[in-house]
Design a protein around this motif. Structure first.
Motif, PDB file in Angstrom:
ATOM      1  N   CYS A 118       9.132  -3.896  -2.069  1.00  0.00           N
ATOM      2  CA  CYS A 118       8.829  -5.322  -2.135  1.00  0.00           C
ATOM      3  C   CYS A 118       9.119  -5.952  -0.779  1.00  0.00           C
ATOM      4  CB  CYS A 118       9.652  -6.008  -3.226  1.00  0.00           C
ATOM      5  SG  CYS A 118      11.434  -5.865  -2.971  1.00  0.00           S
ATOM      6  N   SER A 119       8.613  -7.140  -0.580  1.00  0.00           N
ATOM      7  CA  SER A 119       8.851  -7.838   0.683  1.00  0.00           C
ATOM      8  C   SER A 119      10.345  -8.062   0.898  1.00  0.00           C
ATOM      9  CB  SER A 119       8.124  -9.184   0.675  1.00  0.00           C
ATOM     10  OG  SER A 119       8.519  -9.973   1.787  1.00  0.00           O
ATOM     11  N   PHE A 155      14.432 -12.096   7.272  1.00  0.00           N
ATOM     12  CA  PHE A 155      14.329 -10.995   6.307  1.00  0.00           C
ATOM     13  C   PHE A 155      15.659 -10.257   6.323  1.00  0.00           C
ATOM     14  CE2 PHE A 155      13.250  -9.068  10.350  1.00  0.00           C
ATOM     15  CZ  PHE A 155      13.860  -7.830  10.295  1.00  0.00           C
ATOM     16  N   ARG A 162       6.862  -1.890  12.403  1.00  0.00           N
ATOM     17  CA  ARG A 162       6.250  -3.007  11.671  1.00  0.00           C
ATOM     18  C   ARG A 162       5.601  -3.998  12.632  1.00  0.00           C
ATOM     19  NH1 ARG A 162       3.799  -6.515  10.497  1.00  0.00           N
ATOM     20  NH2 ARG A 162       3.980  -8.082   8.834  1.00  0.00           N
ATOM     21  N   CYS A 166       8.510  -1.604   2.477  1.00  0.00           N
ATOM     22  CA  CYS A 166       8.947  -2.992   2.266  1.00  0.00           C
ATOM     23  C   CYS A 166       8.617  -3.858   3.474  1.00  0.00           C
ATOM     24  CB  CYS A 166      10.452  -3.029   1.985  1.00  0.00           C
ATOM     25  SG  CYS A 166      10.928  -2.420   0.355  1.00  0.00           S
ATOM     26  N   LEU A 167       8.836  -3.331   4.662  1.00  0.00           N
ATOM     27  CA  LEU A 167       8.538  -4.097   5.872  1.00  0.00           C
ATOM     28  C   LEU A 167       7.037  -4.343   6.007  1.00  0.00           C
ATOM     29  CD1 LEU A 167      11.074  -2.482   8.348  1.00  0.00           C
ATOM     30  CD2 LEU A 167      11.022  -4.883   7.651  1.00  0.00           C
ATOM     31  N   SER A 168       6.230  -3.387   5.547  1.00  0.00           N
ATOM     32  CA  SER A 168       4.775  -3.584   5.577  1.00  0.00           C
ATOM     33  C   SER A 168       4.359  -4.738   4.674  1.00  0.00           C
ATOM     34  CB  SER A 168       4.055  -2.302   5.146  1.00  0.00           C
ATOM     35  OG  SER A 168       4.275  -1.266   6.085  1.00  0.00           O
ATOM     36  N   LEU A 169       5.151  -4.988   3.622  1.00  0.00           N
ATOM     37  CA  LEU A 169       4.872  -6.086   2.697  1.00  0.00           C
ATOM     38  C   LEU A 169       5.510  -7.403   3.156  1.00  0.00           C
ATOM     39  CD1 LEU A 169       5.460  -4.172  -0.664  1.00  0.00           C
ATOM     40  CD2 LEU A 169       3.255  -4.795   0.342  1.00  0.00           C
ATOM     41  N   THR A 170       6.320  -7.345   4.202  1.00  0.00           N
ATOM     42  CA  THR A 170       7.009  -8.529   4.720  1.00  0.00           C
ATOM     43  C   THR A 170       6.080  -9.276   5.665  1.00  0.00           C
ATOM     44  OG1 THR A 170       9.125  -7.375   4.534  1.00  0.00           O
ATOM     45  CG2 THR A 170       9.067  -9.353   5.919  1.00  0.00           C
ATOM     46  N   ASP A 171       5.895 -10.564   5.448  1.00  0.00           N
ATOM     47  CA  ASP A 171       4.909 -11.315   6.222  1.00  0.00           C
ATOM     48  C   ASP A 171       5.314 -11.492   7.681  1.00  0.00           C
ATOM     49  OD1 ASP A 171       6.132 -14.280   6.558  1.00  0.00           O
ATOM     50  OD2 ASP A 171       6.667 -13.488   4.592  1.00  0.00           O
ATOM     51  N   ALA A 175      11.354 -10.434   2.967  1.00  0.00           N
ATOM     52  CA  ALA A 175      11.477 -11.812   3.448  1.00  0.00           C
ATOM     53  C   ALA A 175      12.478 -12.590   2.590  1.00  0.00           C
ATOM     54  CB  ALA A 175      10.125 -12.502   3.421  1.00  0.00           C
TER      55      ALA A 175
END
Length: 290
Positions: free
Chosen positions: A71-72, A274, A155, A260-265, A74
């Motif tokens: 999951c993100s 984050f 990322r 998770c970092l890939s999902l973090t904006d 952020a």
């Protein structure tokens, strides 16, 4: 003059494409040899750098950790851990604007400092050593620092040129911190030479991690790289049962953080808002009985 991390990684990667996985293993062996020299000179002289008591079996069930859905990372808008840009008004805002405080470069440098503090928060505190049964020495701390730098730089590269430029600010902050750490550990003579050795280790590790998560890599390649870069003293031996459990758990942790970092904006990455996945150390007395 600091070497630009993106160009250096590209150079190492081009060398490695001839035989990516073999090259990764060779780099790991070279890295361990370099560590032997650097760690001998930079072995901590104070308790700031070496804390014992992390070498026993972990008091967590590693086999059940890091399987959850990515999951993100952020932070929520109302999180007390968020760091917001200062909002000055009036004459102060005017003069700060004249001094380029609000320029893109200044904002990027501030954001990169926050990102680096997130990294330090993860690698300098006890939980990561306790969970993975690591002794806190200069080598392990530096290895974990490089690992988390790689996670962030990887990322940031996904954002193209802008992300690479931000990554350069992050790398310069990291480089300055490492120099302070080495100096604090008692290395004052030939500091430049030691920093060059650590720079080689940094780029070697980054290429090894990149190679280990390629689609064509074997599932166990990441565990092998983690063992050689972080856990092993010689880069040649293989982990026993207890160590293997920790290595495999860290490999799951790394893969999960990548996802998770890939999902973090982008905004969260550039502002540093984050947090890496918490590594809570659960003592038997605090565990639930039901």
């Amino acid at each position: 003059m600091l070497l630009r991390w993106s160009k250096a990684v590209s150079h190492f990667s081009k060398i490695g494409t001839q035989n990516n996985l073999k090259f990764s293993k060779d780099l790991c062996a070279m890295t361990c040899q370099s560590y032997a020299k650097v760690a001998a000179a930079a072995e901590p002289t104070t308790t700031d750098f070496k804390e014992t008591g992390f070498t026993g079996r972990p008091m967590v069930n590693l086999d059940k950790m890091f399987w959850s859905k990515p999951c993100s990372l952020a932070l929520a808008p109302d999180s007390p851990l968020r760091v917001e840009e200062p909002n000055f008004v009036g004459i102060k805002h005017f003069f700060l604007k004249l001094m380029l405080f609000y320029s893109k470069q200044s904002k990027s440098i501030r954001g990169a400092n926050v990102v680096y503090r997130r990294i330090i928060s993860q690698v300098d505190k006890p939980p990561i050593y306790e969970v993975f049964s690591l002794e806190k020495t200069f080598k392990t701390t530096y290895s974990l620092l490089v690992l988390h730098m790689w996670l962030c730089l990887r990322r940031l590269k996904q954002e193209g040129k802008e992300g690479v430029e931000f990554g350069q600010y992050l790398y310069e902050i990291y480089n300055h911190d490492v120099e302070l750490r080495v100096s604090k550990a008692g290395v004052n003579l030939l500091l430049t030479r030691w920093m060059k050795d650590l720079e080689k280790i940094f780029y070697g590790n980054i290429v090894a991690y990149d190679t280990a998560i390629l689609p064509e890599a074997k599932p166990e390649d990441l565990s092998t790289v983690i063992w050689r870069n972080i856990f092993s003293d010689d880069g040649v031996s293989t982990p026993d049962g207890a160590a293997l459990q920790s290595v495999q758990a860290m490999a799951r942790y790394v893969r999960r953080e990548v996802n998770c970092l890939s999902l973090t904006d982008k905004e969260a990455m550039y502002s540093g808002n984050f947090m890496f996945t918490p590594l809570e150390y659960q003592k038997p007395s605090t565990q639930r009985s039901h």
